[in-house]
Design a protein around this motif. Structure first.
Motif, PDB file in Angstrom:
ATOM      1  N   LYS A  84      45.032  40.001  40.263  1.00  0.00           N
ATOM      2  CA  LYS A  84      44.263  39.234  41.260  1.00  0.00           C
ATOM      3  C   LYS A  84      43.009  39.987  41.718  1.00  0.00           C
ATOM      4  N   ASN A  85      43.014  41.317  41.559  1.00  0.00           N
ATOM      5  CA  ASN A  85      41.923  42.122  42.125  1.00  0.00           C
ATOM      6  C   ASN A  85      41.171  42.937  41.073  1.00  0.00           C
ATOM      7  N   ASN A  86      41.167  42.463  39.838  1.00  0.00           N
ATOM      8  CA  ASN A  86      40.406  43.165  38.803  1.00  0.00           C
ATOM      9  C   ASN A  86      38.914  42.858  38.979  1.00  0.00           C
ATOM     10  N   ASP A  87      38.154  43.863  39.420  1.00  0.00           N
ATOM     11  CA  ASP A  87      36.756  43.622  39.800  1.00  0.00           C
ATOM     12  C   ASP A  87      35.733  44.181  38.815  1.00  0.00           C
ATOM     13  N   LYS A  88      36.198  44.808  37.731  1.00  0.00           N
ATOM     14  CA  LYS A  88      35.259  45.330  36.724  1.00  0.00           C
ATOM     15  C   LYS A  88      35.167  44.308  35.596  1.00  0.00           C
ATOM     16  N   GLN A  89      34.052  43.606  35.514  1.00  0.00           N
ATOM     17  CA  GLN A  89      33.902  42.526  34.542  1.00  0.00           C
ATOM     18  C   GLN A  89      33.065  42.946  33.354  1.00  0.00           C
ATOM     19  N   MET A  90      33.584  42.680  32.156  1.00  0.00           N
ATOM     20  CA  MET A  90      32.865  42.974  30.921  1.00  0.00           C
ATOM     21  C   MET A  90      32.748  41.692  30.103  1.00  0.00           C
TER      22      MET A  90
END
Length: 374
Positions: free
Chosen positions: A256-262
């Protein structure tokens, strides 16, 4: 029993029903297909006691009756007959059935149809029509993540259920996981499926339904109870037991809190993963390391027995110095499910589950992948 059928019709039906018959059986009757001739059709039925497939074939019925014959043997015989040939089946009430077609003649051993098992369906709490294309997509997007581990039998299938979403209304969702990766896909819930509780459809059943849906347009009819599911695809009716057990709370393990977007080009990324994983060892879990820096993602593999491999791909990623490892096969399984040109990876840290999805807000599937130590 005395009937005449068109070879292509019989072959098509046998191709549907004979697949559920196991090659080895404790009970000889389970190796057979049941024939019941009446009026202007012949009903074929086969079962392994968990799945039952039934289909009716148009026929010229001279003498009604019933018998059972070896399923795989009969399928191979009919498959090798001439296209469009006429097939005559005849029994005299004894232990044999004579099959003739042109100059070919076969005498097949029969077993008493009275001992053929019947997989009772019972009452169904939910029934609905669903587009064949939609059901096929739900299966295709999740099937690869089904577990083969028998000790966790409740993971040996796809979990289907209806969920209420405040933004999208009622959704019909399919989920599969083996503990290493999870696949989730959803569509708008068909009328009649709203409020349906969770059911776990076994892997073999999923595979049979998928084959029945191949090339089918229009709707299929689905009926569900607490213990069974019945799927009707045209003239074919598949009845199957469900897996009894509790599917894990998949929402709890969905990041729910994965904030590193690739953001990465799906095609180029998949080719690079496949290429560098060529030298990865099974002993090392087919591990591939992803290292991001300055807008580039380096994929690398180290195999003590064969050497190393690396390749760089361009990515849209603001985080430098980020490293994480994955099983290359699991990574490829997921990336091939992405339908958009770019795949979106959402990371937390190197030890936390990664979320993978399609680019855009309309995506109806998402995937979770556990990292590896590399």
């Amino acid at each position: 029993m005395k009937v005449t059928l068109e070879r292509n019709h019989l072959l098509k039906s046998l191709s549907h029903v004979h697949r559920v018959v196991e090659r080895r059986n404790t009970y000889p009757i389970l190796a057979n297909v049941l024939f019941k001739a009446s009026d202007d059709h012949v009903e074929l039925r086969a079962t392994d006691l968990d799945i039952e497939v039934t289909e009716s074939v148009p026929a010229m019925v001279s003498t009604p009756g019933a018998t059972t014959v070896p399923a795989h043997t009969l399928y191979e015989i009919v498959r090798k007959l001439s296209d469009g040939a006429e097939v005559r089946l005849e029994t005299d009430g004894g232990e044999n059935m004579v099959l003739t077609s042109g100059r070919s003649r076969f005498n097949l051993a029969c077993l008493n149809p009275d001992s053929f098992p019947d997989l009772k369906s019972g009452a169904f709490a939910h029934e609905f029509d669903i587009a064949a294309a939609s059901l096929r997509e739900l299966i295709e997007r999740t099937q690869f993540a089904i577990s083969n581990e028998e000790t966790r039998y409740y993971l040996n299938g796809i979990y289907f259920h209806a969920v209420q979403n405040s933004a999208s209304g009622s959704l019909f969702r399919a989920v599969a996981t083996d503990g290493h990766r999870m696949a989730r896909a959803e569509i708008a819930a068909p009328a009649g499926a709203e409020g349906m509780g969770g059911i776990i459809v076994p892997k073999k059943t999923v595979g049979e339904v998928q084959k029945l849906l191949d090339g089918v347009d229009g709707d299929v009819h689905v009926e569900v109870s607490d213990t069974k599911i019945r799927v009707t695809v045209g003239p074919v009716v598949l009845l199957s037991k469900l897996i009894e057990g509790t599917f894990p709370d998949y929402d709890r393990v969905t990041p729910k809190n994965n904030d590193k977007q690739m953001l990465v080009d799906k095609a180029g990324f998949a080719i690079a993963v496949d290429r560098v994983s060529t030298i990865a060892s099974d002993r090392g879990g087919k591990a591939v390391k992803l290292s991001a820096s300055n807008g580039l993602l380096e994929l690398s593999v180290t195999n003590p027995d064969h050497g190393t491999a690396s390749e760089e791909v361009a990515v849209d990623f603001e985080t430098d110095g980020f490293e994480i490892g994955f099983n290359a096969r699991y990574l490829l399984d997921i990336i091939t499910q992405i339908r958009t040109e770019s795949a979106v990876f959402l990371f937390n840290d190197a030890n936390s589950p990664t979320l993978v999805k399609e680019e855009g807000s309309e995506a109806n599937a998402l995937y979770v992948l556990m990292p590896m130590r590399v």
